[in-house]
Design a protein around this motif. Structure first.
Motif, PDB file in Angstrom:
ATOM      1  N   ASP A 155     -16.843 -15.681   6.325  1.00 51.32           N
ATOM      2  CA  ASP A 155     -16.865 -15.300   4.534  1.00 51.32           C
ATOM      3  C   ASP A 155     -16.692 -13.653   4.471  1.00 51.32           C
ATOM      4  O   ASP A 155     -17.078 -13.126   3.293  1.00 51.32           O
ATOM      5  CB  ASP A 155     -18.306 -15.832   4.064  1.00 51.32           C
ATOM      6  CG  ASP A 155     -19.479 -14.976   4.799  1.00 51.32           C
ATOM      7  OD1 ASP A 155     -19.276 -14.477   5.718  1.00 51.32           O
ATOM      8  OD2 ASP A 155     -20.548 -15.032   3.762  1.00 51.32           O
ATOM      9  N   ALA A 156     -16.071 -13.260   5.546  1.00 49.49           N
ATOM     10  CA  ALA A 156     -16.006 -11.795   5.264  1.00 49.49           C
ATOM     11  C   ALA A 156     -15.209 -11.237   4.269  1.00 49.49           C
ATOM     12  O   ALA A 156     -14.233 -11.989   3.839  1.00 49.49           O
ATOM     13  CB  ALA A 156     -15.384 -11.118   6.619  1.00 49.49           C
ATOM     14  N   GLN A 157     -15.289 -10.097   3.792  1.00 52.34           N
ATOM     15  CA  GLN A 157     -14.413  -9.593   2.526  1.00 52.34           C
ATOM     16  C   GLN A 157     -13.773  -8.275   3.232  1.00 52.34           C
ATOM     17  O   GLN A 157     -14.383  -7.391   4.013  1.00 52.34           O
ATOM     18  CB  GLN A 157     -15.298  -9.085   1.503  1.00 52.34           C
ATOM     19  CG  GLN A 157     -16.540  -8.144   1.958  1.00 52.34           C
ATOM     20  CD  GLN A 157     -17.588  -8.156   0.838  1.00 52.34           C
ATOM     21  OE1 GLN A 157     -17.182  -8.391  -0.250  1.00 52.34           O
ATOM     22  NE2 GLN A 157     -18.734  -7.905   1.012  1.00 52.34           N
ATOM     23  N   VAL A 158     -12.253  -8.268   2.879  1.00 55.92           N
ATOM     24  CA  VAL A 158     -11.502  -7.080   3.278  1.00 55.92           C
ATOM     25  C   VAL A 158     -11.169  -6.133   2.383  1.00 55.92           C
ATOM     26  O   VAL A 158     -10.517  -6.852   1.169  1.00 55.92           O
ATOM     27  CB  VAL A 158     -10.328  -7.500   4.102  1.00 55.92           C
ATOM     28  CG1 VAL A 158      -9.516  -6.518   4.542  1.00 55.92           C
ATOM     29  CG2 VAL A 158     -10.746  -8.349   5.270  1.00 55.92           C
ATOM     30  N   LEU A 159     -11.501  -4.865   2.133  1.00 49.13           N
ATOM     31  CA  LEU A 159     -11.029  -4.122   1.307  1.00 49.13           C
ATOM     32  C   LEU A 159     -10.215  -3.100   1.581  1.00 49.13           C
ATOM     33  O   LEU A 159     -10.308  -2.213   2.603  1.00 49.13           O
ATOM     34  CB  LEU A 159     -12.356  -3.317   0.589  1.00 49.13           C
ATOM     35  CG  LEU A 159     -13.598  -4.003   0.350  1.00 49.13           C
ATOM     36  CD1 LEU A 159     -14.928  -3.293  -0.055  1.00 49.13           C
ATOM     37  CD2 LEU A 159     -13.499  -5.234  -0.591  1.00 49.13           C
ATOM     38  N   ALA A 160      -8.791  -2.981   0.870  1.00 48.44           N
ATOM     39  CA  ALA A 160      -8.025  -2.246   1.355  1.00 48.44           C
ATOM     40  C   ALA A 160      -7.169  -1.401   0.089  1.00 48.44           C
ATOM     41  O   ALA A 160      -7.224  -1.993  -0.895  1.00 48.44           O
ATOM     42  CB  ALA A 160      -6.778  -2.918   2.171  1.00 48.44           C
ATOM     43  N   SER A 161      -6.811  -0.336   0.507  1.00 50.57           N
ATOM     44  CA  SER A 161      -5.922   0.512  -0.420  1.00 50.57           C
ATOM     45  C   SER A 161      -4.649   1.064   0.348  1.00 50.57           C
ATOM     46  O   SER A 161      -4.588   1.576   1.304  1.00 50.57           O
ATOM     47  CB  SER A 161      -6.844   1.778  -1.124  1.00 50.57           C
ATOM     48  OG  SER A 161      -6.875   2.580   0.079  1.00 50.57           O
ATOM     49  N   ILE A 162      -3.502   1.059  -0.455  1.00 51.45           N
ATOM     50  CA  ILE A 162      -2.389   1.048  -0.001  1.00 51.45           C
ATOM     51  C   ILE A 162      -1.261   1.742  -1.086  1.00 51.45           C
ATOM     52  O   ILE A 162      -1.352   1.193  -2.341  1.00 51.45           O
ATOM     53  CB  ILE A 162      -1.539  -0.138   0.538  1.00 51.45           C
ATOM     54  CG1 ILE A 162      -2.544  -0.856   1.694  1.00 51.45           C
ATOM     55  CG2 ILE A 162      -0.308   0.183   0.867  1.00 51.45           C
ATOM     56  CD1 ILE A 162      -1.590  -2.164   2.246  1.00 51.45           C
ATOM     57  N   PRO A 163      -0.774   2.824  -0.735  1.00 54.74           N
ATOM     58  CA  PRO A 163       0.142   3.379  -1.850  1.00 54.74           C
ATOM     59  C   PRO A 163       1.561   2.610  -1.874  1.00 54.74           C
ATOM     60  O   PRO A 163       1.772   1.752  -1.112  1.00 54.74           O
ATOM     61  CB  PRO A 163       0.635   4.926  -0.988  1.00 54.74           C
ATOM     62  CG  PRO A 163       0.393   4.623   0.267  1.00 54.74           C
ATOM     63  CD  PRO A 163      -0.901   3.722   0.449  1.00 54.74           C
ATOM     64  N   ASN A 164       2.046   2.967  -3.142  1.00 52.13           N
ATOM     65  CA  ASN A 164       3.139   1.781  -3.606  1.00 52.13           C
ATOM     66  C   ASN A 164       4.459   2.890  -3.505  1.00 52.13           C
ATOM     67  O   ASN A 164       4.689   3.904  -4.309  1.00 52.13           O
ATOM     68  CB  ASN A 164       2.932   1.579  -4.976  1.00 52.13           C
ATOM     69  CG  ASN A 164       3.946   0.806  -5.496  1.00 52.13           C
ATOM     70  OD1 ASN A 164       4.850   0.175  -5.050  1.00 52.13           O
ATOM     71  ND2 ASN A 164       4.225   0.729  -7.020  1.00 52.13           N
ATOM     72  N   ILE A 165       5.308   2.558  -2.653  1.00 53.13           N
ATOM     73  CA  ILE A 165       6.608   3.409  -2.526  1.00 53.13           C
ATOM     74  C   ILE A 165       7.616   2.897  -3.818  1.00 53.13           C
ATOM     75  O   ILE A 165       8.699   3.888  -3.897  1.00 53.13           O
ATOM     76  CB  ILE A 165       7.221   3.018  -1.203  1.00 53.13           C
ATOM     77  CG1 ILE A 165       8.506   3.874  -1.020  1.00 53.13           C
ATOM     78  CG2 ILE A 165       7.794   1.544  -1.033  1.00 53.13           C
ATOM     79  CD1 ILE A 165       7.753   5.316  -0.714  1.00 53.13           C
ATOM     80  N   GLN A 166       7.288   2.103  -4.558  1.00 53.04           N
ATOM     81  CA  GLN A 166       8.135   1.670  -5.686  1.00 53.04           C
ATOM     82  C   GLN A 166       7.778   2.484  -6.908  1.00 53.04           C
ATOM     83  O   GLN A 166       8.435   2.238  -8.098  1.00 53.04           O
ATOM     84  CB  GLN A 166       8.249   0.239  -6.076  1.00 53.04           C
ATOM     85  CG  GLN A 166       9.160  -0.219  -6.859  1.00 53.04           C
ATOM     86  CD  GLN A 166       9.049  -1.865  -7.069  1.00 53.04           C
ATOM     87  OE1 GLN A 166       8.313  -2.393  -6.567  1.00 53.04           O
ATOM     88  NE2 GLN A 166      10.005  -2.205  -8.148  1.00 53.04           N
ATOM     89  N   HIS A 167       6.683   3.316  -6.746  1.00 53.48           N
ATOM     90  CA  HIS A 167       6.456   4.421  -8.060  1.00 53.48           C
ATOM     91  C   HIS A 167       7.618   5.095  -8.451  1.00 53.48           C
ATOM     92  O   HIS A 167       8.381   5.518  -7.764  1.00 53.48           O
ATOM     93  CB  HIS A 167       5.433   5.214  -7.366  1.00 53.48           C
ATOM     94  CG  HIS A 167       4.799   5.975  -8.633  1.00 53.48           C
ATOM     95  ND1 HIS A 167       4.943   7.290  -8.953  1.00 53.48           N
ATOM     96  CD2 HIS A 167       3.806   5.676  -9.625  1.00 53.48           C
ATOM     97  CE1 HIS A 167       4.393   7.647 -10.091  1.00 53.48           C
ATOM     98  NE2 HIS A 167       3.402   6.622 -10.462  1.00 53.48           N
TER      99      HIS A 167
END
Length: 744
Positions: free
Chosen positions: A141-153
């Protein structure tokens, strides 16, 4: 030898950050602040956490302070940062991920229930293998939190179209980024390595919120590039600066053969359950958010604009309690059937905070407040223009404990109470509940602001909660306008350009509450937001500002030996007047360079005839020159100005609106500010008090050009301006506009 001693400094190119301080591919440190935006995605309280790229351990430290007994491990290849993290976390490994033996360091299969990947995957050469390895550590039941920049900006596309792909010290083109992802690429990255996306939020830069499709082809111009046929989801992808993700482990969608890993084609990747433009809460209508809406109508009706507001709220919350400070007939209640889940309609006289108190009490009584965010808002605004979704996305990413649309500096910094949002932590706190339980009837709205609006923010801040406003000092223009007025809502057009979505009702019928101009604001809404404009027409308060009668002004300027100041006085005038206005400048026989300054600095205005320059042969005094100006004037309204005094930027907007709001009035005045003494002049009209002492500056006194206008008294023993105002207002009561329009 330093550069100051003659040696040239080496350029500080971004790639110098890749030098010997850290192993190749290591994520260099940025800021020692916890990632509250990521932590706002937590599905459940963490117990055993692994923070990949933990920097100095600020996020792990925050978790340990917030959740009792939580165990936090970090991986940080930048060893100076890792040393700091060791003082904060339970375990810190200072090697590249590829070199770490998890089992040897006590990290076995299923041992982690929370994995944090904050701005780290784009720094790895092989994030796919990294995710596969990390997946084995996760509990079911683990939770994975991630942030990734958007190259399509859109900023990247615009730069590439111009041939520019320059790496930067930080941001989307950070020099240490190795991999680049779009939204679709992020989804494939996780799905192909054994993760299911549960939630995807977007981080926007405020400057991107004005990006809109236009033209017959629904296109967007990005410098030399135009993208045609942009739908709502694609527009959101172009606006998005960064993605915040919560995922859970599933079976990986990859096949392996020996040492070779084969990733499936994008067309074969399974579709994510998360929509492309919104997080799962909004997509499925389960926001975990409630709303108490405060309304008041002296007529006992639910206005059309209120119904629009409620429909927009239904898009961002699950349940609405409508609390009216008045009784409602059955017909009026029926208007709310599809919009409000509960309706309370009774006269209590405690203003909006009394309605908030009753709505909160009802939600508590029904056990509905547990683990819920709460919106408190009221009917003092028109809108929203487009909807609240973007605002909630931006503010959720900042992870404040409570926030609002705007804040005021008046009395003390505080959120303005017409729209506020509180996290479940705040709603469950003793400070919040005690505050609203103590709300009582006050004698005036001013007392409500003093007792409740200003104190709510300070009470919750003292209880340890963090806060800010959507419109805040990150915008330089906000800082500049707050120097002009402590209440930012008096600039409604400015707020709309920043995406504030709501316009105060009083800003569309009270000139002093709209320094952008009531007429200008109504016209803007008419041409750009027709549905909101129709609501405003239906409400009826601004009927005098719909196609108002054109007003023309004669500005009579007195000048005597102020060549040093006349330019500063006249420039704001010519910025504000229209082609139908005139400026009559009477030079009272100046002996300095005034005539030369006028001839050189205002040659165009003189040539067009909009500036009439008259120089007296001999000095006659201010009253005499004003009488000359009155005889020369030809416009409907008269304004007086002395060289050395300066109109504020909203001067004519305020008077045009005041005239439209009071079509029967003959004269108006406002406040003035005397820069030398710091004294403000101007207060509510009282003729008996005016006879005793003047409190009206002639520079703020605007009157109709009437046939029986009294002359300005030449040789008057007391102040000639005072005498003129006394005589004019003795038979015509003026309208006082409660805003500063003149600097003296």
């Amino acid at each position: 030898m330093s550069p100051a001693d003659g040696e040239s400094a080496e350029p500080d190119y971004p790639w110098r950050r890749l030098s010997s301080e850290a192993p190749a591919g290591a994520r260099l440190p940025y800021t020692d602040k916890p990632r509250k935006d990521l932590l706002s995605l937590l599905r459940q309280p963490p117990k055993r956490v692994l923070d990949l790229g933990c920097a100095a351990g600020a996020t792990g430290l925050f978790l340990k302070e917030r959740f009792a007994g939580v165990w936090v491990a970090g991986i940080e290849a930048h060893r100076p940062s890792a040393e700091i993290a060791r003082q904060r976390l339970d375990l810190v490994l200072d090697h590249p991920l590829e070199a770490i033996d998890f089992a040897a360091n006590g990290l076995g299969p299923g041992s982690i229930d929370t994995l944090i990947l904050g701005d780290v995957l784009e720094h790895l050469y092989d994030p796919w293998t990294a995710l596969l390895r990390l997946r084995d550590l996760l509990s079911p039941d683990a939770q994975v939190l991630a942030s990734i920049p958007n190259i399509q900006h859109h900023s990247i596309l615009e730069a590439v179209a111009q041939g520019d792909f320059t790496y930067q010290p930080e941001g989307l083109l950070d020099i240490t980024h190795i991999r680049f992802f779009t939204r679709a690429g992020v989804q494939r990255l996780f799905e192909e390595t054994g993760y299911a996306l549960e939630q995807m939020r977007r981080i926007y830069q405020r400057s991107s919120m004005g990006l809109r499709a236009s033209g017959n082809d629904e296109g967007i111009d990005l410098g030399q590039l135009r993208i045609r046929g942009v739908n709502a989801a694609q527009l959101d992808d172009l606006r998005t600066y960064q993605f915040l993700i919560r995922a859970r482990r599933t079976e990986p969608q990859v096949a392996t053969s020996g040492a070779t890993r084969h990733l499936p084609a994008a067309a074969n990747a399974p579709k994510s359950a998360v929509g492309p433009a919104t997080d799962d809460e909004r997509t499925h209508g389960k926001t975990g958010r409630l709303c108490v809406f405060a309304g008041y109508s002296a007529k006992g009706v639910v206005e059309r604009y209120v119904l629009r507001y409620l429909r927009a709220l239904k898009q961002v919350c699950d349940l609405i309690v409508y609390v009216a400070d008045n009784r409602l007939s059955a017909a009026e209640r029926a208007k709310l059937d599809a919009l409000a889940d509960y309706v309370i309609a009774e006269r209590h006289g405690e203003y909006d905070f009394g309605s908030y108190k009753r709505g909160i009490a009802m939600l508590r009584e029904h056990g509905l407040l547990r683990n819920r965010e709460l919106i408190l808002c009221n009917d003092s605004c028109y809108g929203p223009i487009r909807g609240f979704g973007d605002i909630f996305t931006v503010m959720q990413a900042n992870a404040y404990d409570f926030w609002g649309l705007t804040k005021s500096q008046s009395i003390c910094p505080h959120l303005q109470s017409f729209f506020m949002v509180f996290s479940s932590r705040v709603v469950a706190s003793d400070a919040f509940l005690a505050f609203f339980q103590a709300v009582q009837r006050q004698q005036s709205f001013r007392q409500v602001v003093l007792q409740y609006e200003t104190r709510l923010t300070s009470t919750l801040q003292e209880a340890g909660f963090t806060w800010d406003a959507y419109i805040n000092e990150q915008h330089r223009e906000v800082v500049l306008r707050k120097k002009l007025h402590t209440n930012i809502t008096v600039f409604p057009l400015f707020l709309l350009r920043l995406g504030a979505e709501l316009v105060k009702v009083k800003a569309l019928y009270r000139p002093e509450d709209n320094l952008d101009g009531v007429i200008e604001t109504v016209e803007y809404l008419k041409t750009t937001h027709r549905e909101v404009y129709k609501d405003i027409l239906d409400h009826g308060l601004c009927r005098n500002f719909i196609a108002p009668q054109p007003q023309s002004f004669s500005i009579i300027v007195y000048l005597y030996n102020r060549g040093d100041a006349i330019v500063d006085s006249l420039q704001p005038v010519f910025r504000q007047i229209s082609k139908d206005d005139e400026v009559i400048l009477i030079d009272d026989a100046s002996t300095d360079d005034s005539a030369q300054v006028i001839a050189t600095r205002f040659a165009e205005e003189l040539a067009s005839g909009q500036l009439v320059y008259i120089k007296c042969i001999e000095t006659g005094g201010a009253a005499s020159t004003r009488n000359i100006g009155l005889k020369k004037s030809s416009k409907k309204w008269i304004v007086y100005l002395d060289a050395g005094t300066v109109w504020r930027n909203h001067f004519l907007r305020i008077y045009r609106a005041a005239i439209a709001a009071n079509p029967e009035a003959f004269c108006f005045y406002a406040k003035s500010f005397h820069r030398g003494s710091g004294r403000r002049m101007g207060s509510a009209f009282d003729y008996a008090r005016l006879r005793g002492a003047s409190y009206i500056d002639l520079g703020t006194f605007v009157h109709k050009r009437v046939s029986d206008c009294p002359p300005h008294s030449v040789g008057e023993t007391r102040d000639a301006d005072w005498s003129f105002i006394l005589e004019f207002t003795g038979v015509r009561k003026p309208v006082f506009v409660q805003v500063t329009t003149l600097l003296c």
